[in-house]
Design a protein around this motif. Structure first.
Motif, PDB file in Angstrom:
ATOM      1  N   UNK B 193       0.228   7.387   9.038  1.00  0.00           N
ATOM      2  CA  UNK B 193       1.395   7.789   9.495  1.00  0.00           C
ATOM      3  C   UNK B 193       2.274   8.592   8.475  1.00  0.00           C
ATOM      4  N   UNK B 194       2.366   7.999   7.260  1.00  0.00           N
ATOM      5  CA  UNK B 194       2.972   8.445   6.091  1.00  0.00           C
ATOM      6  C   UNK B 194       2.131   9.899   5.820  1.00  0.00           C
ATOM      7  N   UNK B 195       1.094   9.949   5.659  1.00  0.00           N
ATOM      8  CA  UNK B 195       0.246  11.103   5.167  1.00  0.00           C
ATOM      9  C   UNK B 195       0.576  12.022   6.258  1.00  0.00           C
ATOM     10  N   UNK B 196       0.634  11.818   7.732  1.00  0.00           N
ATOM     11  CA  UNK B 196       0.769  12.768   8.645  1.00  0.00           C
ATOM     12  C   UNK B 196       2.365  13.262   8.499  1.00  0.00           C
ATOM     13  N   UNK B 197       3.273  12.631   8.284  1.00  0.00           N
ATOM     14  CA  UNK B 197       4.397  13.141   8.000  1.00  0.00           C
ATOM     15  C   UNK B 197       4.895  14.030   6.816  1.00  0.00           C
ATOM     16  N   UNK B 198       3.560  13.977   5.900  1.00  0.00           N
ATOM     17  CA  UNK B 198       3.766  14.826   4.575  1.00  0.00           C
ATOM     18  C   UNK B 198       3.793  14.053   3.353  1.00  0.00           C
ATOM     19  N   UNK B 199       3.349  12.865   3.105  1.00  0.00           N
ATOM     20  CA  UNK B 199       2.865  12.127   2.023  1.00  0.00           C
ATOM     21  C   UNK B 199       1.833  12.870   1.335  1.00  0.00           C
ATOM     22  N   UNK B 200       2.084  13.401  -0.067  1.00  0.00           N
ATOM     23  CA  UNK B 200       0.775  13.847  -0.740  1.00  0.00           C
ATOM     24  C   UNK B 200       0.175  12.649  -1.156  1.00  0.00           C
ATOM     25  N   UNK B 201       0.522  11.643  -1.689  1.00  0.00           N
ATOM     26  CA  UNK B 201      -0.221  10.217  -1.918  1.00  0.00           C
ATOM     27  C   UNK B 201       0.486   9.244  -1.433  1.00  0.00           C
ATOM     28  N   UNK B 202      -0.195   8.085  -1.366  1.00  0.00           N
ATOM     29  CA  UNK B 202       0.363   6.748  -0.761  1.00  0.00           C
ATOM     30  C   UNK B 202      -0.110   5.881  -1.841  1.00  0.00           C
TER      31      UNK B 202
END
Lengths: 341, 341
Positions: B193-202
């Motif tokens: 979910x976080x990556x789909x919103x725009x996170x480059x890295x988690x």
């Protein structure tokens, strides 16, 4: 053969009453390289940071040399130096992680030095760098106050400790920026000094802040600059800061703080530590060259004045111990300088 | 005769497992005046602030109505209202110091409301105001990040709690602003979910931050936004923030914090509390109208998306208790909305 030079240093971190706390020593004369300039020291100033470093720490193997304010003449320059040449008259604070200015010669990175104000003596100039850099960075960078006075109409700053070294410069700079200034001072002479530097109002930091602020129609302020005990004034600051206001301090605390007390106001707390740039070699460390250069211009234009109030002549241990004693009283107005001659 | 309306309220502050924790009540229908608009509620959302207010406090004499996210239709306007007229479709978070949105009708100051995004349903719109205002104020005001992406090239933000309500909006806004985004998330679905919103890295906030940051070549970051336990992550933040960097948190602490740990870096700590403006009626409170209006434009342009993930239909106590339960797990991805019909 390595050349040597005179310096004032310490092996043991001792109370200033002990004659061993600062002693005359002979150490190797440093050599320039890279972006360093070698400066023949003409005057130094003493700040609270000197007394803190002097009083705390384990025994040193080599003499530790303090001093974080200097004026002098460039003796030689490193291969990569582009801002200075031999013979330039300079002033600077330097770096907490390198040998200090209490010596005949000192190395300093050119990016944190500037040409000294032309209309000041070496003694007058040596009073300025550390306190001016601290006050400037606090106001215009950490608190992000505009230097454009028209933007700051109606904005108020509370400066806790307005008559000390940093306070004396902060009041002048805040005044140039068009802020209304409430400064704290508790003695007749410090009140008078703070007002002469540009304070619009003074209040006594030994008495209740809030009632004093209300009596001058300033129950809450946009900015607070704390140059005195952060712990002692925490509650005052939490109460006096406006919603969305900003607090900057330069004084570390021993204990922890109730930071959540600032949450409802969405307030900012920011530290100003003048050595952050040289210590971490930040990409923008040359800002300190720019600030000191701009300061020299403002001094030449009579928009700022030096805060020198006491001069001791002769850069040796006895005079430095005397200067440390004065700073440790916590009652200095302006700055004490030790001149080389 | 006073008209009445249905609402969901509480007399006792109880755990959500207790059926008395949120009950259906009948209360007087409020009347407009001044700059207030009266809104017929179409949907509300539940945020952690609802569950905190619900769980803590003394017994109430009148039913306390929660709810700090709403969409609806303007039913009538006060004499001084200039931004809205009857029939306008609006969305807003409201004020913590006034009755909330869990009711048939609600009063809200026009300066903190805006027209709802035209291309969203009332349910989708109700998911947005509180989290968007929080994320926007945190990034562009408290952390003072430029909205101009060209200025932020090479700058990195660490968002602790990237997949929750505020996190989901903060990631999207930080992405629009051109920042490199490292978000924390610990489960497969929250990472995705976080990556789909725009996170480059988690990175996983249950593991050591520093080694994970180093493994992606980001040992220190320019900004940190803490949407999770400020106390638990204090040490991580102190270590990960760059010299002169800025940390913003929205989560209050029970204990005190070692603020001096940030001194050497001249770092900033700032709170974001979305209710500061309406609570203190700050001069600039209409900024919230502006932010929500701008958000509606960005939604219409497909540059931002709603974070609605779960909808319950029927604005009554049972559904609100279910929504509170979901939020209290601390594992919500995006937002839960309760629609009126």
């Amino acid at each position: 053969m390595t050349e040597s030079m005179r310096a004032i240093g310490l092996y043991k971190h001792l109370p200033i009453s002990n004659k061993e706390s600062l002693i005359n020593v002979t150490v190797p004369k440093p050599k320039v390289s890279g972006r360093d300039i070698l400066v023949k020291i003409k005057a130094v100033s003493v700040n609270p940071v000197d007394t803190k470093v002097r009083a705390n720490g384990d025994e040193e193997q080599e003499p530790k040399i303090l001093g974080y304010d200097a004026s002098g003449i460039v003796e030689s320059v490193g291969a990569d130096v582009s801002l200075f040449q031999e013979g330039d008259e300079v002033y600077y604070a330097g770096s907490i992680s390198r040998p200090g200015s209490n010596s005949e010669y000192q190395l300093v990175d050119e990016r944190i030095a500037a040409k000294k104000p032309e209309n000041l003596s070496f003694n007058e100039a040596a009073a300025l760098p550390l306190t001016t850099l601290t006050a400037w960075e606090a106001l215009f960078e950490r608190l992000n106050i505009s230097a454009d006075a028209s933007v700051n109409q109606g904005k108020t700053i509370l400066i806790i400790g307005a008559s000390g070294g940093v306070g004396s410069m902060a009041v002048q700079l805040a005044d140039l920026a068009g802020l209304t200034i409430v400064g704290t001072a508790s003695r007749e002479e410090t009140i008078s000094w703070a007002k002469d530097r540009g304070c619009d109002y003074t209040l006594n930091h030994h008495q209740d802040f809030q009632s004093q602020l209300e009596s001058i129609g300033k129950s809450q302020v946009d900015y607070i600059l704390c140059l005195n005990s952060t712990e002692e004034h925490w509650g005052h600051m939490v109460e006096a800061i406006k919603p969305q206001g900003k607090i900057c301090s330069i004084v570390e605390t021993e204990g922890k703080l109730d930071l959540t007390a600032l949450q409802q106001k969405s307030a900012t707390f920011v530290w100003e530590f003048m050595f952050t740039r040289p210590l971490f070699q930040t990409e923008d460390m040359q800002e300190q060259h720019r600030i000191l250069t701009k300061t020299a211009e403002l001094i030449a234009e009579d928009k700022l004045t030096t805060t020198l109030t006491e001069t001791l002549t002769g850069l040796h241990a006895e005079n430095l111990r005397e200067a440390h004693r004065k700073v440790e009283t916590g009652k200095m107005i302006g700055k004490v300088v030790v001149g080389a001659e």
